[in-house]
Motif scaffolding. Sequence first.
Motif: not given
Length: 261
Positions: A233-241
């Motif tokens: 919701r805050r605009g973050f995109t999840f990624v691996t390291v």
Amino acid sequence: MFRSRPGRGRAVTAALLAAASLMLTLSACGADPITPQDARAEAGTDGKAGDAARRVDCTKVKCIALTFDAGPGKDTPHLLDVLKEKRVPATFFLLGSKHVDRYPEVVKRIADEGHEVANHTWSHRILTDLDESEVRGELSRAQDAIEKITGRKPTLMRPPQGRTDGTVSDVSRELGLAQVLWSITAKDYSTTDSALIRRRVLENAHRDGIILLHDIYAGTVPAVPSIIDELKRRGFTFVTVPELLAPGKAEPGEVYRPEKD
């Protein structure tokens, strides 16, 4: 007037000493931690080393990496269900003894579902307390166990308690392992309160951050769905390291840690 609770001063002092100890340990190993921004910048616009991991461009997207230590455990399959449902990749720093060897089918599932499989040593001994051969044994035994299950040796490791030094760095380099620390922790080893775990993560979340959680503690996995939802919701995109560092690539022996905003 605010009054400190008994023991509060001692707890704060202990926390500060632990942080100072970690900084001294890092200094002793002669390695300034490399930030994700630095890794990307060093690769340059023509960098190819980490292109295979470059699903998103973290110079343009607000990225954050979700990582889990010391598993797999009995709750990891449910965690994988949550990550699959929410289409979130994660990085798992796996512990060998009583975890990788106890849940090989879960290790395989982690790899098969596209998460990054990484090394958290065989038995969680503090590596800076060990000699070179013992450090090598802790890391290489976990490497071999993971490779036997997934067909691939990890390229990332996280030293227990984040403690590293020159010997750990040298052995990591020899084994092809980059060292990955963190910038956001819920200290979920100290509480079963899922709401508190959630709040601690969300209060400290920042761009290019690496979140440290443990999928072996009772309060952690229940907190993950709402953490993911709120950060999205805050605009973050999840990624691996590896995705966080791309087009840079984690170099063996180096220490990687984000800076907080």
